[in-house]
Write a protein that holds these residues in place. Structure first.
Motif, PDB file in Angstrom:
ATOM      1  N   VAL A 174      -1.040 -12.885 -40.227  1.00 22.95           N
ATOM      2  CA  VAL A 174      -1.481 -12.995 -41.620  1.00 22.95           C
ATOM      3  C   VAL A 174      -1.799 -11.623 -42.188  1.00 22.95           C
ATOM      4  O   VAL A 174      -1.413 -11.275 -43.327  1.00 22.95           O
ATOM      5  CB  VAL A 174      -2.708 -13.921 -41.715  1.00 22.95           C
ATOM      6  CG1 VAL A 174      -3.304 -13.886 -43.129  1.00 22.95           C
ATOM      7  CG2 VAL A 174      -2.326 -15.348 -41.342  1.00 22.95           C
ATOM      8  N   HIS A 175      -2.534 -10.785 -41.382  1.00 17.35           N
ATOM      9  CA  HIS A 175      -2.863  -9.432 -41.847  1.00 17.35           C
ATOM     10  C   HIS A 175      -1.600  -8.612 -42.105  1.00 17.35           C
ATOM     11  O   HIS A 175      -1.516  -7.854 -43.091  1.00 17.35           O
ATOM     12  CB  HIS A 175      -3.733  -8.734 -40.810  1.00 17.35           C
ATOM     13  CG  HIS A 175      -5.126  -9.266 -40.752  1.00 17.35           C
ATOM     14  ND1 HIS A 175      -5.931  -9.127 -39.642  1.00 17.35           N
ATOM     15  CD2 HIS A 175      -5.876  -9.962 -41.655  1.00 17.35           C
ATOM     16  CE1 HIS A 175      -7.099  -9.691 -39.866  1.00 17.35           C
ATOM     17  NE2 HIS A 175      -7.089 -10.219 -41.085  1.00 17.35           N
ATOM     18  N   LYS A 176      -0.605  -8.769 -41.242  1.00 14.05           N
ATOM     19  CA  LYS A 176       0.634  -8.026 -41.446  1.00 14.05           C
ATOM     20  C   LYS A 176       1.364  -8.514 -42.687  1.00 14.05           C
ATOM     21  O   LYS A 176       1.971  -7.722 -43.430  1.00 14.05           O
ATOM     22  CB  LYS A 176       1.526  -8.172 -40.209  1.00 14.05           C
ATOM     23  CG  LYS A 176       1.044  -7.374 -39.000  1.00 14.05           C
ATOM     24  CD  LYS A 176       2.105  -7.335 -37.913  1.00 14.05           C
ATOM     25  CE  LYS A 176       1.723  -6.369 -36.832  1.00 14.05           C
ATOM     26  NZ  LYS A 176       2.814  -6.111 -35.880  1.00 14.05           N
ATOM     27  N   ALA A 177       1.311  -9.825 -42.920  1.00 11.80           N
ATOM     28  CA  ALA A 177       1.958 -10.370 -44.116  1.00 11.80           C
ATOM     29  C   ALA A 177       1.298  -9.852 -45.385  1.00 11.80           C
ATOM     30  O   ALA A 177       1.959  -9.724 -46.432  1.00 11.80           O
ATOM     31  CB  ALA A 177       1.914 -11.900 -44.074  1.00 11.80           C
ATOM     32  N   LEU A 178      -0.015  -9.539 -45.280  1.00 11.29           N
ATOM     33  CA  LEU A 178      -0.742  -9.019 -46.439  1.00 11.29           C
ATOM     34  C   LEU A 178      -0.627  -7.514 -46.577  1.00 11.29           C
ATOM     35  O   LEU A 178      -1.248  -6.923 -47.477  1.00 11.29           O
ATOM     36  CB  LEU A 178      -2.217  -9.412 -46.337  1.00 11.29           C
ATOM     37  CG  LEU A 178      -2.507 -10.919 -46.433  1.00 11.29           C
ATOM     38  CD1 LEU A 178      -3.980 -11.192 -46.186  1.00 11.29           C
ATOM     39  CD2 LEU A 178      -2.088 -11.456 -47.805  1.00 11.29           C
ATOM     40  N   GLY A 179       0.141  -6.868 -45.659  1.00 15.73           N
ATOM     41  CA  GLY A 179       0.403  -5.441 -45.832  1.00 15.73           C
ATOM     42  C   GLY A 179      -0.141  -4.520 -44.768  1.00 15.73           C
ATOM     43  O   GLY A 179      -0.023  -3.292 -44.880  1.00 15.73           O
ATOM     44  N   MET A 180      -0.760  -5.045 -43.682  1.00  7.61           N
ATOM     45  CA  MET A 180      -1.281  -4.179 -42.630  1.00  7.61           C
ATOM     46  C   MET A 180      -0.112  -3.548 -41.866  1.00  7.61           C
ATOM     47  O   MET A 180       0.793  -4.249 -41.403  1.00  7.61           O
ATOM     48  CB  MET A 180      -2.177  -4.966 -41.671  1.00  7.61           C
ATOM     49  CG  MET A 180      -2.782  -4.105 -40.566  1.00  7.61           C
ATOM     50  SD  MET A 180      -3.894  -5.040 -39.486  1.00  7.61           S
ATOM     51  CE  MET A 180      -5.343  -5.145 -40.528  1.00  7.61           C
ATOM     52  N   THR A 181      -0.133  -2.239 -41.731  1.00  6.76           N
ATOM     53  CA  THR A 181       0.935  -1.521 -41.040  1.00  6.76           C
ATOM     54  C   THR A 181       0.703  -1.567 -39.529  1.00  6.76           C
ATOM     55  O   THR A 181      -0.413  -1.844 -39.064  1.00  6.76           O
ATOM     56  CB  THR A 181       0.974  -0.051 -41.488  1.00  6.76           C
ATOM     57  OG1 THR A 181      -0.241   0.591 -41.080  1.00  6.76           O
ATOM     58  CG2 THR A 181       1.122   0.058 -43.002  1.00  6.76           C
TER      59      THR A 181
END
Length: 789
Positions: A689-696
């Protein structure tokens, strides 16, 4: 294979990291425990076997032949508590000359018609016992190589008698350096000393007591056999306990050190097993429900998870036993060879106790952690997921979120509060890893201080004395030639930059009550600055005073303020002990005194080494060059100081400590890896989820690594003082095992500049453990993570 066996095998194969952690922790615990236990039990075994076989003397006493007659000494063998006695045997201090090394070393020679049987049966190692005048049997380990047929001359005695070596023998309690037949003794004593003369010789009595297991019982025996004798009749005595302790000293010094690592390994094993099994149960709740649904009983479920811990623990235990044996045999080989024991092994019962103890602890710990799995209801287990309970750690997350930190860092710092039990387990592993590192650093520092005290190398410049070479008669062939020390001293004083200097000459002597050769170091000048670490008392200030190491005091039964007679060649010298110094060389058989104390013995000081301290700001290289220009005419040369060597024991201890510490750090890091890996797998959907929200990927890496930062810092800060406490207990105990007392400088090895990096060592260990799971999380694709339940 049964269904239960299949579950155990599947769990062991599926959790490779956890399996490796358990096996490695068990290996360390078992290896250190087997090695320490075997050394403690077996170290004195060669001596005990030889003592029983040869009916060794519980007490050997040397008497002044001028103060007590032989008949009275023979009667002492019937004193209360004496079960057997041998003697009196006539003794004589002599200085032999031979065609080889050891020439000129004083030795104690004893008149004895046969090897004896009732007390101290001297065991022939080679050759035969002397049968007539002109023959001699040397003790095994004599400074003169015991070569059959060799000739040993005594040119300092009237007529210059020469004896032929016909045998090599071993007295278990070192009662003599050599033996001759009774008719040979008159030719080996001073004129007029026929046993009742001037006392240059003496008498030796050997006793066995009905009770001699403790020092108090031996002391009681001493009082019994010397009761009623004239004052001053006893020149020295030696207890069998002193010899036994000396024999076991080289191996017993390892025991406290290994006990510390064994305890750390055992604790780590318990913590790791408990954490791994508890984590396995917590993350496999659904699987446990499936097992119960297909017919597994609660007991079978518990046994399945216990088996998953016991299988790798058993493998680690087997490797630990093998490692302990391999490390113990070389350490014990020297003691076995000295007493004619062909081989020494680890006592089987030591293996049994250690293996049973470690596996028992693993089983109990695994059962306690797996018990929860057996109690879970099937329906509840099938319904429960593996994520952390909702809401746990939210307060911490809100508090950290208010800090001016990047969001990925804040998420990581709040994570331990969501799984406090897991964070505590990881922190405890890091704590013990930091304790081990801190302890090892302190150990290395203390051993370095001991080696500095041993080398006595505080001088800036040294002019070495001649060293004995292999030439005939002890001729010097590989060192500087003999030269008048006064000439060298004059050259030193006339060289610009000299601040202070002293000369040191080593003489060889014997002391009643101390087996073997005693080194007498005679100083010309003030040597108090030369690197001699004082344990108690003070340094030499005037003639007639001496400083001795701790083992010398123990062997002679003396203390500060007592006097002792040193039999140097030419004349005995009596000195008063004013100080106790740290010096493990020659097993502590040393006496340090002023050269003027030995004036009556007319010592040869031509072999003196010269030690020089230069003035501040003086270039040492330039000073050495100028001094060598003055010394060249005599064929001697100066060199810069600071070239003291180490010892095999120190190298072994350092190697063992580094190896065991690296294994403990590896266990701690793997413990962190196990916890972070479980945590990361539980949060894989959240990570998606964090990656989907833009976490690299880099931010994901930072989140996982910072999740162990607080744990590592806290554990590191707590582990350093605990490691220092462990060092403060182990090092003095090791000194006691070696017969030494350490001054405060040996223990005060931690400096503030070292303590702070050590505290951050916990952060390093935690970071190393979290690195692989962090890389896995950063590299996981977003879609894959979102599809994972």
């Amino acid at each position: 294979m049964s269904a239960l066996g299949s579950v155990v095998r599947s769990g062991v194969r599926g959790r490779r990291v956890q399996t490796l952690v358990i096996a490695l922790a068990a290996l360390i615990a078992v290896a250190a425990s087997v090695l320490g236990g075997s050394l403690l039990v077996v170290s004195a075994a060669p001596f005990d076997d030889a003592f029983a076989r040869q009916r060794g003397a519980h007490l050997s006493v040397r008497f002044d032949a001028g103060r007590v007659e032989a008949g009275r000494l023979a009667a002492s063998g019937r004193a209360d508590g004496v079960s057997g006695a041998a003697g009196p045997f006539r003794t004589a201090p002599v200085v032999p000359r031979s065609d080889g090394p050891g020439s000129g070393w004083p030795m104690t020679l004893v008149r004895r018609g046969d090897p004896g049987r009732a007390v101290d049966e001297v065991e022939l190692v080679d050759g035969r016992w002397p049968a007539r005048p002109g023959e001699i049997a040397l003790a095994a380990g004599s400074p003169i190589p015991p070569v059959l047929g060799a000739s040993i001359a005594f040119p300092d005695l009237p007529g210059g008698p020469a004896l032929t070596v016909v045998g090599v023998a071993r007295s278990v309690t070192d009662t003599a350096d050599a033996w001759v037949v009774p008719s040979q003794m008159p030719a080996l004593t001073a004129p007029g000393d026929d046993g009742e003369g001037d006392g240059s010789g003496g008498y030796q009595m050997l006793y066995r007591f009905t009770e001699a297991a403790t020092a108090a019982q031996v002391s009681s025996g001493v009082a019994s056999v010397t009761a009623g004798l004239p004052r001053g009749a006893v020149l020295g005595r030696q207890s069998w306990l002193t010899v036994r302790e000396s024999v076991a000293r080289d191996t017993s010094v390892y025991v406290p050190f290994l006990v510390a690592f064994g305890a750390l390994g055992l604790v780590m094993s318990v913590l790791v097993v408990g954490n791994v099994v508890a984590s396995a149960v917590g993350t496999a709740t659904r699987r446990i429900g499936v097992l119960k649904a297909v017919g597994f009983t609660p007991g079978q479920v518990v046994r399945a998870y216990m088996g998953q811990a016991l299988v790798p623990a058993a493998a680690g235990t087997a490797l630990g036993v093998l490692t302990g044996h391999l490390l113990a045999v070389p350490i014990l080989a020297e003691a076995g060879e000295a007493y004619g024991t062909s081989s020494l092994g680890v006592a089987p019962w030591v293996d049994g106790v250690v293996v049973a103890g470690v596996l028992g602890l693993v089983a109990v710990t695994a059962w306690a952690s797996a018990w929860r799995a057996g109690r879970l209801r099937t329906v509840d287990a099938l319904a429960v997921g593996r994520a952390a309970p909702a809401g746990r750690g939210r307060r911490a997350a809100r508090a950290v979120g208010r800090l001016p930190l990047p969001q990925p860092v804040a998420l990581g710092l709040a994570r331990p509060f969501a799984r406090p039990a897991r964070a505590l387990a990881m922190g405890t592993a890091v704590l013990f890893g930091t304790v081990a590192v801190t302890f090892t650093v302190g150990m290395a520092g203390s051993l370095g201080r001991v080696m500095e005290a041993r080398a006595h190398d505080a001088a800036d410049v040294v002019v070495p004395g001649p060293r004995p070479g292999p030439g005939p008669g002890g001729a010097r062939s590989d060192g500087p030639p003999r030269v008048d020390p006064a000439l060298v001293a004059g050259a030193v004083e006339s060289t610009a930059g000299t601040a202070r200097h002293y000369a040191a000459a080593k003489l060889r002597a014997t002391v009643a009550g101390v087996s073997g050769i005693v080194d007498v170091v005679a100083f010309t000048g003030d040597a108090s600055w030369g690197g001699y670490a004082m344990v108690a008392g003070r340094w030499i200030e005037r003639p007639g005073e001496a400083v001795v190491p701790t083992p010398f005091l123990a062997a002679t039964g003396t203390r500060l303020g007592d006097t002792v007679t040193v039999n140097v060649p030419a004349a005995p010298v009596t000195v008063r002990i004013v100080g106790e110094v740290l010096d493990p060389r020659n097993d502590g058989r040393q006496v340090f005194t002023d050269a003027s104390t030995l004036a009556a013995a007319r010592p040869d000081l031509s072999e003196s080494s010269h030690h020089i301290a230069v003035r501040p700001g003086t270039d040492v290289s330039a000073y050495v060059g100028e001094l060598n220009g003055r010394l060249a005419q005599w064929g001697v040369a100066a060199r810069a100081g600071g070239s003291g060597g180490g010892s095999d024991m120190v190298l072994t201890l350092n190697a063992l400590s580094v190896s065991l510490t690296l294994m403990l750090v590896a266990v701690a890091a793997l413990g962190v890896l196990n916890g972070v890996l479980l945590d990361t797998r539980e949060r894989v959907r959240e990570i998606g989820v964090h990656k989907a929200l833009g976490m690299t990927p880099r931010q994901t890496l930072a989140t996982v690594l910072t999740s162990v930062a607080v744990t590592g810092l806290v554990a590191g800060a707590a582990g350093v003082p605990l490691g220092m406490l462990l060092h403060g207990w182990v090092v003095p105990t090791m000194g006691e095992g070696a017969g030494l007392r350490f001054p405060g400088s040996v223990l005060a090895v931690y400096h503030p500049a070292e303590v702070v990096p050590l505290a951050f060592g916990g952060l390093v260990i935690a970071g190393l453990g979290a690195l692989l799971p962090a890389g896995w999380a950063a590299g996981t694709r977003t879609a894959t993570a979102l599809r994972t339940e």
